[in-house]
Enzyme design. Structure first.
Site, PDB file in Angstrom:
ATOM      1  N   ALA A 505       0.829  -1.199   0.000  1.00  0.00           N
ATOM      2  CA  ALA A 505       0.000   0.000   0.000  1.00  0.00           C
ATOM      3  C   ALA A 505       0.862   1.248   0.000  1.00  0.00           C
ATOM      4  CB  ALA A 505      -0.924   0.006   1.223  1.00  0.00           C
ATOM      5  N   HIS A 506       2.183   1.083   0.081  1.00  0.00           N
ATOM      6  CA  HIS A 506       3.123   2.209   0.095  1.00  0.00           C
ATOM      7  C   HIS A 506       4.157   1.984  -0.997  1.00  0.00           C
ATOM      8  CE1 HIS A 506       2.404   2.159   4.752  1.00  0.00           C
ATOM      9  NE2 HIS A 506       1.327   2.568   4.080  1.00  0.00           N
ATOM     10  N   GLN A 507       4.270   2.920  -1.898  1.00  0.00           N
ATOM     11  CA  GLN A 507       5.286   2.830  -2.956  1.00  0.00           C
ATOM     12  C   GLN A 507       6.156   4.085  -2.901  1.00  0.00           C
ATOM     13  OE1 GLN A 507       1.741   2.977  -4.386  1.00  0.00           O
ATOM     14  NE2 GLN A 507       1.553   1.018  -3.351  1.00  0.00           N
ATOM     15  N   SER A 543       7.357   2.884   7.698  1.00  0.00           N
ATOM     16  CA  SER A 543       6.235   2.143   7.136  1.00  0.00           C
ATOM     17  C   SER A 543       4.902   2.841   7.312  1.00  0.00           C
ATOM     18  CB  SER A 543       6.174   0.755   7.772  1.00  0.00           C
ATOM     19  OG  SER A 543       7.335   0.018   7.445  1.00  0.00           O
TER      20      SER A 543
END
Length: 572
Positions: A505-507, A543
């Site tokens: 969900a994190h790029q 994160s």
């Protein structure tokens, strides 16, 4: 749109060689658009992307008096039009309706595709950038002391972003968040409330489908509103295709002069896509800000012939994530009232977290545990399904389910490339150390849920039977020991591609910033200082949660872009 015609006294190019021209949108990048530019526009700054980075840049530059245009390839979904149905939200506000994967299909990728970008569908968690991350940015090989601990400009940007986003604590904890806090505290492990960029202390578990009330301070109700009030204009359904640059005679350095944009492809299920007409738009601007995220910024630059020695697209970080399911037993009162033991769709989704497995004091390369917004479709993706009928049986117990999500700060990396049509292709699989950290996080979440009373734990794997059940009559010490035996088996099995469900969900990181063009890929080195900036610059972020970090960094960078714009005006 009101377009400003060029001033012939200031826009005539002298002693320059154009490295890219508008007109036929078909180029070596492989785009299928064949039409010449139908519209020509003049702005002081054009921003590609409307999320956390694009919104901040648009607000700051507009308030300083620049004529700003923001491009968003997707549409604007208004609050009144949100159905809060999972299928609708994914189709309208997620990249490829939520079906993006890495090139080999090993990982799923969730990313926003709507006005407001990822801020529109995120879970509101807003942690400040921790000191161990800032120390890393300030030290070799990045050598960015202005981002390090104690940097007043960065601290000021962080404060400004927190204030504008309304970041606060005091949220009323939902049952899943309360169980995570309870379990960690029972075990003597770290757990605390998450700061959130939401003006409501109650909120809902549906904010990943958009915020109906406007309490969540996403870019489209916050920064973009500021920008429009200051005169900025927004185009939806338009994507950046190619950055235009020029090179001064006798110079090795290029600078941005504008952008070729094209109308976005509209894909209707069952309809052919290769016959759709796309219109080209030529935008003249001395400032081009690419803020279309770590998946699309590299593609835009590569289509533009900007590689920075091959660094563009490298160092992709995806913060590999996995989910865990815990089933709880209803007490007599709940059973009599027909209520579930958890009811995870009541109250805030992501409101608590634990960094007990994050190696916080040792660089932060580890796993953080929190509570996701999980609805049936997403649960079906991450839940185990190793036995016939298992998923169906699990879904019948949704009121008794509490989920945790594990985010890892990955130490390895991948890359973003482009296909024959110039579209992003992500090559990535976690390194072994990151996979071990993922298992650390799964173990922490399992222990916390069992300590909080879960009687069944299911981990995300399709082929291994990663689940364990407990006898409620057994003391908690016995259940925890049974869990440790189970986790030891999970360790022996290990994470296996196509078996263990891993997602992102994190790029970030695919255009990271550094002090020298030889090491990093930030295009400020390729196209004159601070003429092309973006939000994919962060080499290694924590994160939870990158959204606020991706707002404060562009605020810091946009201030520098503003200084450069003033310099351009002085020269003119």
């Amino acid at each position: 749109f009101v377009t400003r015609q060029p001033d012939t006294n200031t826009t005539q190019q002298h002693n320059t060689t154009q490295t890219s021209t508008a007109g036929n949108c078909s180029s070596s990048s492989g785009s299928s658009c064949q039409s010449a530019a139908a519209v020509e526009l003049w702005y002081d700054a054009v921003i590609v992307g409307s999320g956390a980075g694009g919104g901040v840049s648009a607000a700051l530059l507009s308030e300083a008096g620049l004529r700003v245009l923001v491009l968003e390839k997707a549409s604007w979904v208004k609050s009144k039009d949100m159905s809060w149905l999972e299928s609708d939200a994914h189709a309208e506000m997620y990249e490829q309706s939520g079906f993006v994967t890495t090139a080999d299909g090993g990982m799923s990728i969730l990313a926003g595709a709507t006005l407001g970008g990822g801020t529109k569908i995120n879970w509101t968690a807003s942690l400040k950038t921790p000191d161990h991350v800032r120390k890393e940015w300030a030290s070799a090989p990045h050598n960015l002391p202005h981002l390090g601990p104690g940097s007043k400009p960065f601290d000021d940007a962080l404060t400004a972003v927190c204030q504008r986003l309304g970041v606060s604590t005091g949220t009323l904890m939902s049952s899943p968040n309360a169980r995570l806090l309870q379990g960690c505290h029972e075990l003597g492990l770290h757990a605390e409330e998450l700061p959130r960029n939401c003006l409501s202390k109650k909120c809902s578990a549906y904010c990943n489908f958009g915020c109906r009330s406007g309490h969540k301070q996403s870019s489209d109700v916050c920064w973009l509103v500021d920008a429009v009030r200051a005169g900025a204009q927004i185009m939806t359904g338009v994507e950046g295709h190619r950055v235009l640059t020029e090179t001064q005679v006798g110079s090795k350095t290029s600078r941005a002069t504008g952008l070729v944009a094209i109308s976005s492809r509209k894909v209707t299920p069952g309809s052919p896509t290769n016959t759709l007409q796309q219109q080209a738009i030529l935008i003249h601007s001395p400032l081009v800000i690419s803020s279309c995220g770590s998946l699309h910024t590299p593609a835009l630059l590569l289509r533009s012939g900007i590689t920075v020695g091959g660094n563009v697209g490298k160092h992709l970080r995806l913060h590999p994530a996995a989910g865990i399911v815990g089933l709880f037993e209803r007490n007599a009162e709940q059973a009599a009232a027909g209520k579930g033991a958890i009811n995870m769709y009541e109250g805030v989704s992501m409101g608590a977290f634990s960094r007990a497995a994050a190696n916080w004091s040792d660089g932060g390369y580890g796993a953080m545990v929190s509570v996701p917004a999980v609805h049936p479709g997403l649960l079906a993706v991450v839940a185990p399904d190793s036995k016939p009928g298992e998923l169906k049986e699990l879904l019948t117990h949704l009121p008794d389910v509490s989920c945790c999500v594990i985010f890892t700060r990955d130490s390895g990396g991948g890359r973003v490339a482009v296909d024959s049509e110039g579209r992003s292709v992500m090559h990535y699989w976690p390194c072994q150390q990151t996979l071990e950290h993922l298992l650390d996080g799964l173990s922490l979440a399992s222990r916390a849920l069992v300590a909080a009373g879960a009687l069944r734990i299911l981990l995300p794997d399709s082929f291994h039977d990663w689940q364990v059940e407990f006898n409620p009559a057994d003391p908690i010490t016995v259940r925890l020991q049974q869990l440790e035996d189970f986790l030891a088996r999970v360790r022996r099995d290990g994470v296996v591609k196509y078996s263990t469900q891993i997602m992102s969900a994190h790029q970030m990181g695919s255009c990271r910033m550094g002090a020298s063009p030889g090491y990093e890929s930030v295009v400020t080195w390729a196209c004159m200082p601070r003429q092309v900036t973006w939000s994919a610059w962060a080499a290694h972020a924590n994160s939870i949660r990158r959204c606020m970090m991706l707002s404060l960094a562009p605020l810091h960078l946009a201030r520098q872009a503003l200084l450069h714009a003033v310099t351009l005006w002085i020269h003119k």
